[in-house]
Design a protein around this motif. Sequence first.
Motif, short mmCIF file in Angstrom:
data_model
loop_
_atom_site.label_atom_id
_atom_site.label_comp_id
_atom_site.label_asym_id
_atom_site.label_seq_id
_atom_site.Cartn_x
_atom_site.Cartn_y
_atom_site.Cartn_z
N ASN A 199 0.90 2.16 7.44
CA ASN A 199 0.52 2.12 6.18
C ASN A 199 -0.58 1.11 5.55
O ASN A 199 -1.18 1.16 4.42
N GLU A 247 7.53 14.27 1.61
CA GLU A 247 6.34 13.54 1.61
C GLU A 247 5.96 12.91 0.28
O GLU A 247 5.35 13.90 -0.55
N ILE A 248 5.79 11.73 0.17
CA ILE A 248 5.23 11.39 -1.09
C ILE A 248 3.74 11.20 -0.77
O ILE A 248 2.90 11.70 -1.78
N LYS A 249 3.26 10.79 0.25
CA LYS A 249 1.93 10.94 0.69
C LYS A 249 1.97 10.70 2.07
O LYS A 249 3.17 10.13 2.83
N PRO A 250 1.14 10.82 3.17
CA PRO A 250 1.10 10.60 4.50
C PRO A 250 1.66 8.96 4.70
O PRO A 250 1.31 8.00 4.29
N GLN A 251 2.47 9.09 5.71
CA GLN A 251 3.25 7.88 6.14
C GLN A 251 4.31 7.21 4.99
O GLN A 251 4.78 6.09 5.22
N ARG A 297 0.90 -1.15 -0.05
CA ARG A 297 0.13 0.04 -0.08
C ARG A 297 0.93 1.36 -0.11
O ARG A 297 0.52 2.28 -0.48
N ALA A 298 2.01 1.17 0.67
CA ALA A 298 2.90 2.31 0.79
C ALA A 298 3.64 2.65 -0.58
O ALA A 298 3.75 3.60 -1.11
N THR A 299 4.07 1.48 -1.29
CA THR A 299 5.08 1.70 -2.41
C THR A 299 4.52 1.31 -3.66
O THR A 299 4.82 1.42 -4.80
N HIS A 307 7.76 8.68 3.31
CA HIS A 307 8.54 9.88 3.16
C HIS A 307 10.10 9.33 2.38
O HIS A 307 10.51 8.34 2.62
#
Length: 478
Positions: A395, A366-370, A250-252, A372
Amino acid sequence: MSLDFKVADLSLADFGRREIRLAEHEMPGLMAMRAEYGDSKPLTGARITGSLHMTVQTAVLIETLVALGAQVRWASCNIFSTQDHAAAAIAVGPDGTVEAPAGVPVFAWKGETLEEYWWCTEQALTWPDAPGPNMILDDGGDATLLVHKGVEYEKAGVVPEPADDDPEEWRVVLGLLKRSLAESQSRWTALAQEIKGVTEETTTGVHRLYEMMRDGALLFPGINVNDSVTKSKFDNKYGCRHSLIDGINRATDVLIGGKVAVVCGYGDVGKGCAESLRGQGARVVVTEIDPICALQAAMDGYEVTTLDDVIERADIVITATGNRDVITADHLARAKHQAIVGNIGHFDNEIDMAGLAAVPGIVRTEIKPQVHEWTFPDGHTVIVLSEGRLLNLGNATGHPSFVMSNSFTNQVLAQIELFTKTADYPLGVYTLPKHLDEKVARLHLDALGVKLTQLTPAQASYLGIPAEGPYKSEHYRY
Ligand code: NAI
């Protein structure tokens, strides 16, 4: 009196309630607790302060405690782990409305500041018509810590000044207790006297309890829920096997197959993490300090080396140690461009985030919250998940319901034990008796279509164990 609570957005309550309904089906242990104890209500009179990730699964736990007669106040045990729709549904309650919430006082939202986090913990410990809770349900030990430090400083009559190298979070705690001491010299002492005990969810919180017991500082008994077999050998392992890659994805959304992924720590959490990364086709490398776990990792087929050794070829680095300073700023300075770095242990000191922020010339984007990106002066970047806090809850949404049903059924049984059999638990730290551990497992078999083999009387007597269990000795390791 109207319900006191603080959540992000009450209008999310319907969504939360729909997910709670689905989760209930996946949490047979908790629903069996409701069926078994819903009439006798053994937790009547219990005032439980909970400090545990405010997720959909925790909502089912909270409503189970209420169904068993308890009054409950709740905060999350991490600034990023709350699912706002679950918190909203808990505040509104099954019978309330957004206009007239009638659920449980809950103080939790995703993305709290550290000040807000400790304010929420304090609110969960603050009861309108009593000095405080008479039971704590903790995850990581922050609620327990606040009570113990409050009592310590009330005894001393003063709150110490923070040291120069104290982390920001500790400064916040000291500030809170300083304000509290200015208002009352006996608040925490009176509160602690009412507490029958704490049930602690995780490895890191359990370490704290045993340390306080060793140092003679523990104020009330604790049940170590983490070391129920049906907790640490399931939630820590299979839960992280599910939620680690959920968080990374979900993060990347980076393809994990073929990458070099390092897992620091091969305990229960590390074992689940390594397995899930290998399942995605990553080439997994493990680091360990314990020769037994290092040997286990090697026998399980992983390369075992030091982080110093592997950092330059690692695409993903995950810490799962419960220890501090496992990934340092020096490691990250040597990392590959766009290496993904995350922590799945309880606290945020596994990755030296303060050291990273102090690298001269480093830039944080910040790429998106949580998520970086940290750019070093030489141009290479590392992607840090959840600002170094546990990434599976920051995430993603943490462990799925079925595995949490095992953990939380242990929590409910531990709360019943401590609350109803207080005299059986003098000051100390205990694990649940094995027959209850086996009961938790038993409650989850039908849902998976598992058929158990019955011991014959002859077999039971041959092994020297009762046919109905417990089946293993205390020292059996599973
Ligand atoms: P554990 O004690 O079974 O495993 C930790 C392992 O890390 C040990 O084998 C230890 O030897 C190793 N270790 C310690 N320092 C190290 C270092 N510097 N380098 C490499 N290895 C090192 O503990 P467990 O149950 O695996 O828990 C680990 C952490 O995860 C704890 O903080 C626990 O509270 C947390 N946890 C997080 C969960 C989540 O959902 N994110 C779920 C369950 C636990």
